[in-house]
Enzyme design. Structure first.
Site, PDB file in Angstrom:
ATOM      1  CE  LYS A  53       9.784   9.320   6.957  1.00 28.37           C
ATOM      2  NZ  LYS A  53       8.960   9.998   7.957  1.00 28.37           N
ATOM      3  CD  GLN A  97       5.811  11.931   7.896  1.00 26.33           C
ATOM      4  OE1 GLN A  97       6.399  10.877   7.698  1.00 26.33           O
ATOM      5  NE2 GLN A  97       6.445  13.061   8.171  1.00 26.33           N
ATOM      6  CG  ASP A 120       9.429   8.264  13.879  1.00 25.63           C
ATOM      7  OD1 ASP A 120      10.468   8.344  13.190  1.00 25.63           O
ATOM      8  OD2 ASP A 120       8.338   8.761  13.530  1.00 25.63           O
TER       9      ASP A 120
END
Ligand code: NAP
Length: 281
Positions: A53, A97, A120
């Site tokens: 990422k 994460q 997200d």
């Protein structure tokens, strides 16, 4: 033979669009969109995902940082970091994460993220926005699947879509997105009776289960579009999807491979979400 939906190629096109958007944002606002990733603990797979990422964000010219915290980090420390990022004007996107170290309530941390920076799309405010048709940030993997379906040239209005899996990350938002495009959506899960029969009705199948090669040719209506979200290891340790590609490919109208299908789209959509969040910021 099915048309192969090339996720790598389509993801590259999305990243190129984002790169252009980043330059335009820089010209207009005098700064680059900032993506901040929080990595707590030492899970090796998470380390790889986060590096990917980070690299992808750099490649499109975004600013940002990875905040690495030790496995001993407390929930209070993590919440304090999220709060700092929430109020920092240079931060447009925050991604925590998962999984988090033991003893930390992931839901509490995710719910602490400012919904406007929740790239997200997991915050309940964004989930509510998605289901009520309001603007918000949409989870990356289902957004990626929708782009793949669009690129395959599928007319979703009135089509029958079956989503296998009902997770908050993939299955449920996928169903919401398909519904928003006027598909008739069935969400199947581990308690679904006659899953092969349910799938056989579908014009579009999205498999998000986590079971290697579960969807076989007998489950697929000839010409159906098959999107494979699964990331599994087969009996030889090789990466494979939830769909038995070899048997389904001759039956389907279009199909995504694993690897090279949905996977590359997830990061591309994360970048796109970050740019969208920055523009609204
Ligand atoms: P998850 O949270 O474990 O959910 C799996 C879903 O599959 C659940 O709803 C479960 O039903 C259902 N299920 C399990 N066994 C089933 C069966 N035999 N028949 C029908 N349904 C069944 O998984 P997830 O996070 O959604 O991820 C699904 C897959 O996608 C995994 O392989 C994951 O690695 C992959 N994934 C890939 C990406 C990507 O970027 N490519 C991103 C995210 C996830 P119940 O609800 O009844 O338990």
């Amino acid at each position: 033979m099915a048309k192969l939906i090339d996720g790598k190629l389509i993801a590259k096109a999305v990243r190129d669009e984002v790169r252009g958007g980043v330059e335009a944002f820089l010209a207009a606002r005098g700064r680059r969109p900032g993506l901040h990733v929080v990595l707590a603990g030492d899970d090796p797979a998470s380390g790889v995902y986060v590096r990917n990422k980070e690299k992808a964000a750099e490649e499109v010219g975004m600013a940002g940082a990875v905040h690495r915290l030790p496995p001993t980090v407390t929930e209070a420390e993590l919440l304090a970091l999220v709060e700092r990022l929430n109020v920092d004007p240079a931060v447009d996107g925050i991604l925590v994460q998962l999984p988090l170290p033991k003893g930390i309530a992931a839901e509490k941390v995710l719910d602490a993220i400012d919904p406007a920076k929740d790239v997200d799309g997991f915050h309940p405010i964004n989930v509510g926005a998605l289901w009520t048709g309001k603007p918000g940030l949409v989870p990356c993997t289902p957004r990626g699947c929708m782009r793949l379906i669009a690129e395959a040239g599928v007319a979703l209005a009135g089509a029958r879509a079956v989503v296998i899996g009902r997770s908050n990350i993939v299955g449920k938002p996928m169903a919401a997105l398909l519904l928003a495009e006027h598909a008739t959506v069935t969400v199947a899960h581990s308690r679904t009776r006659d899953l092969p029969g349910v799938c056989l009705q579908a014009d579009v199948i999205v498999a998000a289960v986590g079971r290697a090669k579960m969807v076989r040719a007998e489950w697929v209506k000839p010409g159906a579009v098959v999107i494979d979200v699964g990331m599994n290891r087969d009996e030889h340790g090789k990466l494979c999807g939830d769909v038995d590609f070899a048997s389904v490919e001759p039956v389907a109208g279009a199909i995504t491979p694993v690897p090279g299908g949905v996977g590359p789209m997830t990061i591309a959509m994360l970048l796109d979400n970050t740019l969208a969040a920055a523009k609204r910021h």
